[in-house]
Design a protein around this motif. Structure first.
Motif, PDB file in Angstrom:
ATOM      1  N   VAL A 372       0.862  -1.183   0.000  1.00 59.59           N
ATOM      2  CA  VAL A 372       0.000   0.000   0.000  1.00 59.59           C
ATOM      3  C   VAL A 372       0.899   1.235   0.000  1.00 59.59           C
ATOM      4  O   VAL A 372       1.855   1.321   0.779  1.00 59.59           O
ATOM      5  N   MET A 373       0.618   2.184  -0.856  1.00 62.67           N
ATOM      6  CA  MET A 373       1.405   3.412  -0.894  1.00 62.67           C
ATOM      7  C   MET A 373       1.121   4.245   0.358  1.00 62.67           C
ATOM      8  O   MET A 373      -0.046   4.513   0.678  1.00 62.67           O
ATOM      9  N   PRO A 374       2.142   4.656   1.084  1.00 63.81           N
ATOM     10  CA  PRO A 374       1.926   5.459   2.292  1.00 63.81           C
ATOM     11  C   PRO A 374       1.163   6.750   1.978  1.00 63.81           C
ATOM     12  O   PRO A 374       1.432   7.425   0.982  1.00 63.81           O
ATOM     13  N   GLY A 375       0.230   7.074   2.866  1.00 64.25           N
ATOM     14  CA  GLY A 375      -0.550   8.291   2.671  1.00 64.25           C
ATOM     15  C   GLY A 375       0.300   9.542   2.657  1.00 64.25           C
ATOM     16  O   GLY A 375       0.035  10.484   1.892  1.00 64.25           O
ATOM     17  N   VAL A 376       1.350   9.567   3.484  1.00 68.76           N
ATOM     18  CA  VAL A 376       2.193  10.762   3.536  1.00 68.76           C
ATOM     19  C   VAL A 376       2.895  10.994   2.198  1.00 68.76           C
ATOM     20  O   VAL A 376       3.167  12.139   1.819  1.00 68.76           O
ATOM     21  N   LEU A 377       3.179   9.913   1.478  1.00 66.44           N
ATOM     22  CA  LEU A 377       3.816  10.067   0.173  1.00 66.44           C
ATOM     23  C   LEU A 377       2.814  10.548  -0.883  1.00 66.44           C
ATOM     24  O   LEU A 377       3.196  11.229  -1.838  1.00 66.44           O
ATOM     25  N   ASP A 408      -3.392  21.017   6.124  1.00 60.28           N
ATOM     26  CA  ASP A 408      -4.673  20.957   6.827  1.00 60.28           C
ATOM     27  C   ASP A 408      -5.638  20.051   6.063  1.00 60.28           C
ATOM     28  O   ASP A 408      -5.489  19.834   4.854  1.00 60.28           O
ATOM     29  N   GLY A 409      -6.651  19.584   6.772  1.00 64.32           N
ATOM     30  CA  GLY A 409      -7.773  18.889   6.156  1.00 64.32           C
ATOM     31  C   GLY A 409      -7.384  17.676   5.344  1.00 64.32           C
ATOM     32  O   GLY A 409      -8.015  17.388   4.317  1.00 64.32           O
ATOM     33  N   VAL A 410      -6.391  16.920   5.795  1.00 66.86           N
ATOM     34  CA  VAL A 410      -5.964  15.745   5.046  1.00 66.86           C
ATOM     35  C   VAL A 410      -6.969  14.612   5.258  1.00 66.86           C
ATOM     36  O   VAL A 410      -7.348  14.300   6.386  1.00 66.86           O
ATOM     37  N   LYS A 411      -7.396  14.005   4.153  1.00 67.57           N
ATOM     38  CA  LYS A 411      -8.313  12.861   4.224  1.00 67.57           C
ATOM     39  C   LYS A 411      -7.832  11.773   3.268  1.00 67.57           C
ATOM     40  O   LYS A 411      -7.469  12.075   2.131  1.00 67.57           O
ATOM     41  N   PHE A 412      -7.840  10.528   3.757  1.00 68.93           N
ATOM     42  CA  PHE A 412      -7.506   9.385   2.917  1.00 68.93           C
ATOM     43  C   PHE A 412      -8.777   8.551   2.744  1.00 68.93           C
ATOM     44  O   PHE A 412      -9.376   8.118   3.729  1.00 68.93           O
ATOM     45  N   ARG A 413      -9.170   8.331   1.500  1.00 70.30           N
ATOM     46  CA  ARG A 413     -10.464   7.690   1.247  1.00 70.30           C
ATOM     47  C   ARG A 413     -10.350   6.252   0.744  1.00 70.30           C
ATOM     48  O   ARG A 413     -11.273   5.475   0.899  1.00 70.30           O
ATOM     49  N   GLN A 414      -9.240   5.910   0.110  1.00 69.24           N
ATOM     50  CA  GLN A 414      -9.066   4.531  -0.348  1.00 69.24           C
ATOM     51  C   GLN A 414      -7.588   4.248  -0.531  1.00 69.24           C
ATOM     52  O   GLN A 414      -6.758   5.152  -0.644  1.00 69.24           O
ATOM     53  N   ILE A 449     -11.714   9.718  -5.489  1.00 70.39           N
ATOM     54  CA  ILE A 449     -10.688  10.450  -4.742  1.00 70.39           C
ATOM     55  C   ILE A 449     -10.044   9.499  -3.742  1.00 70.39           C
ATOM     56  O   ILE A 449     -10.737   8.838  -2.964  1.00 70.39           O
ATOM     57  N   SER A 450      -8.728   9.418  -3.752  1.00 76.50           N
ATOM     58  CA  SER A 450      -8.032   8.598  -2.759  1.00 76.50           C
ATOM     59  C   SER A 450      -7.471   9.445  -1.627  1.00 76.50           C
ATOM     60  O   SER A 450      -7.298   8.958  -0.511  1.00 76.50           O
ATOM     61  N   CYS A 451      -7.207  10.717  -1.916  1.00 74.94           N
ATOM     62  CA  CYS A 451      -6.609  11.592  -0.901  1.00 74.94           C
ATOM     63  C   CYS A 451      -6.917  13.040  -1.246  1.00 74.94           C
ATOM     64  O   CYS A 451      -7.035  13.404  -2.422  1.00 74.94           O
ATOM     65  N   GLU A 452      -7.057  13.875  -0.224  1.00 71.62           N
ATOM     66  CA  GLU A 452      -7.209  15.311  -0.443  1.00 71.62           C
ATOM     67  C   GLU A 452      -6.561  16.050   0.720  1.00 71.62           C
ATOM     68  O   GLU A 452      -6.431  15.522   1.825  1.00 71.62           O
ATOM     69  N   ALA A 453      -6.148  17.273   0.463  1.00 72.73           N
ATOM     70  CA  ALA A 453      -5.494  18.064   1.505  1.00 72.73           C
ATOM     71  C   ALA A 453      -5.415  19.525   1.085  1.00 72.73           C
ATOM     72  O   ALA A 453      -5.446  19.850  -0.104  1.00 72.73           O
ATOM     73  N   GLU A 454      -5.326  20.391   2.088  1.00 75.16           N
ATOM     74  CA  GLU A 454      -5.000  21.798   1.874  1.00 75.16           C
ATOM     75  C   GLU A 454      -3.608  22.031   2.430  1.00 75.16           C
ATOM     76  O   GLU A 454      -3.263  21.499   3.492  1.00 75.16           O
ATOM     77  N   PHE A 455      -2.827  22.799   1.716  1.00 77.55           N
ATOM     78  CA  PHE A 455      -1.484  23.040   2.222  1.00 77.55           C
ATOM     79  C   PHE A 455      -0.970  24.413   1.795  1.00 77.55           C
ATOM     80  O   PHE A 455      -1.445  25.020   0.828  1.00 77.55           O
ATOM     81  N   MET A 456      -0.019  24.874   2.587  1.00 69.76           N
ATOM     82  CA  MET A 456       0.605  26.176   2.349  1.00 69.76           C
ATOM     83  C   MET A 456       2.091  25.951   2.049  1.00 69.76           C
ATOM     84  O   MET A 456       2.739  25.116   2.694  1.00 69.76           O
ATOM     85  N   ALA A 457       2.600  26.653   1.073  1.00 72.48           N
ATOM     86  CA  ALA A 457       3.998  26.510   0.711  1.00 72.48           C
ATOM     87  C   ALA A 457       4.640  27.872   0.522  1.00 72.48           C
ATOM     88  O   ALA A 457       3.957  28.855   0.194  1.00 72.48           O
TER      89      ALA A 457
END
Length: 463
Positions: A372-377, A408-414, A449-457
């Motif tokens: 399984v691919m790590p969510g953080v990746l 923020d708002g990280v979600k893993f769906r599958q 959707i497998s993953c979603e997130a908001e982020f600041m860079a």
């Protein structure tokens, strides 16, 4: 990238209401991005506003009737809405001083003319199309009516009008392959009514403002001369021979299939209540406001279920950024370069691709028996795509890098597993200010959707 549109200025049209016979004025005003269509009854206390969406349709007997939760109503909106939708107006605030729009000449012609006079203004927000990716169908077995929409690259509409017992219009067809042709091929098609329907409609308190200036009247069933004479008196026309079937008009037909073209116009007016323009091929058989509204409600439900659509990925189209260009912009290298190519890029969004194979190094230690691919990746890969979007917006991007500041708002769906193709879509949430970019990203596998997130860079110049 197509932007949302509104009117450059306001315009008004006045005339009598088809069903009420009242003298009415409707005014179309510019509106801000993402406003949609809203109708305000300025004649009522508090000047209530009614959202022009399919869910608010309460009656479709002889037109489309909208109402808000308080019961404030407005009807006969379809010709005006068709003009807005067909001419690409996404946002408009409409004011009317009575319970319905004026019928005018029974078509969208005057609405189109006034829109062209005041002009159309482009807004900053991107037009949000709903792309049809599979067949969607609604049917009414009692009436034989149906509407089907199929995947297509653009919008098109085919209509069949069929009256089995009519000698005048047993079958008529109309087609609109390009919405830009609405003005010339559809807009001036007038509404129509059968002589046999006039008496029941009058008894129901409708068509008080109907006449031969705003409708085509079709006499297709013989009746007794006395009865026909009485109806002629009601219509305000000279007595005619009850043995002669045909059209009763002040003006001749604009098109031989004008009735079918007007049905097509009505379909477009009712599609405007979906809330989003769609891309697909619509086939409507024996349409009417009832089946039109059922279809529009079904489409709204589909949109809610698939609010975020996966980008379309055609592997035959060359990428806008290949792996070599990505390496020029990103400092990441094996095993941490997680973007294979970029297939689409706009002013505020980007679409990237990664093919996940069983040879990925992280599968050796991350659930090796069930890789399984790590969510953080997944989040890291999404951020790399976002970095490409940001760097693409500045001069000499090779001299800069982007760094995470917040997630923020990280979600893993599958799960993501070997063999999956990841499609990343990342959008700027706000304009880039002082080297800070706030983004929203999604990772898709197929349509899901497998993953979603908001982020600041932060954009930092390389040393």
């Amino acid at each position: 990238m197509i932007k949302q549109k509104t009117l450059k200025d306001s315009f008004s049209l006045s005339g009598k209401g088809l069903h009420t016979g009242l003298d009415l004025t409707v005014t179309f005003n510019p509106a801000s991005e993402n406003y949609g269509y809203k109708i305000q009854r300025i004649d009522l206390e508090g000047k209530p506003i009614i959202d022009a969406i399919a869910d608010n349709v309460i009656d479709t007997t002889r037109g489309t009737v909208l109402a808000n939760k308080n019961g404030d109503r407005v009807s006969t909106i379809e010709h005006g809405m068709a003009a807005l939708y067909a001419l690409g107006i996404d946002n408009c605030h409409i004011e009317v001083n009575g319970p319905e729009f004026p019928i005018l000449n029974g078509s969208s012609e005057f609405y189109v003319q006034e829109i062209e006079k005041v002009g159309i203004e482009e807004l900053n927000a991107v037009k949000d199309y709903y792309i049809i990716k599979s067949k969607i169908e609604v049917r009414d077995e009692k009436t034989g009516s149906s509407i089907i929409v199929l995947p297509d690259e653009d919008f098109s509409l085919n209509v069949l009008v069929s009256y089995d017992d009519s000698l005048i219009i047993p079958n008529q067809y109309a087609t609109l392959e390009d919405m830009n042709k609405f003005k010339d091929e559809i807009a001036n098609s007038r509404t129509f009514v059968f002589v046999r329907e006039i008496e029941p409609l009058l008894s129901a308190g409708l068509i008080k403002g109907g006449d031969l200036d705003n409708a085509i009247v079709i006499y297709e069933r013989k009746m007794e001369q006395d009865k026909f004479d009485k109806l002629a008196d009601v219509m305000g026309v000279p007595h005619m021979d009850a043995n002669l079937l045909g059209y009763i008009n002040h003006d001749p037909l604009v098109w031989p299939n004008e009735c079918a073209r007007h049905k097509l116009l009505d379909v477009i007016g009712d599609l405007a209540l979906i809330g989003k323009p769609i891309r697909g091929r619509i086939i409507a058989t024996r349409p009417g406001h009832t089946i039109n509204n059922k279809f529009a409600r079904l489409m709204r439900k589909e949109i809610r279920l698939h609010d975020i659509q996966a980008p379309t990925y055609n592997c035959n189209i060359p990428p806008v950024m290949d792996i070599n260009r990505i390496r020029e912009l990103l400092p990441h290298r094996y095993p941490f370069q997680l973007v294979d190519k970029v297939i689409e890029i706009g002013a505020n969004y980007i679409v990237g691709v990664k093919n996940v194979t069983s040879n990925e190094p992280f599968f050796q230690g991350h659930f090796p028996e069930e890789p399984v691919m790590p969510g953080v990746l997944q989040v890291e890969a999404m951020a790399q795509v976002g970095g490409l979007l940001v760097l693409n917006s500045i001069e000499e991007p090779e001299k800069y890098s982007t760094y995470f500041m917040k997630i923020d708002g990280v979600k893993f769906r599958q799960k993501v597993v070997p063999g999956d193709t990841l499609i990343f879509k990342v959008e700027l949430m706000t304009p880039i200010r002082r080297g800070i970019a706030t983004m929203k990203g999604y990772v898709f596998v197929g349509e899901k959707i497998s993953c979603e997130a908001e982020f600041m860079a932060q954009i930092v110049k390389n040393k």
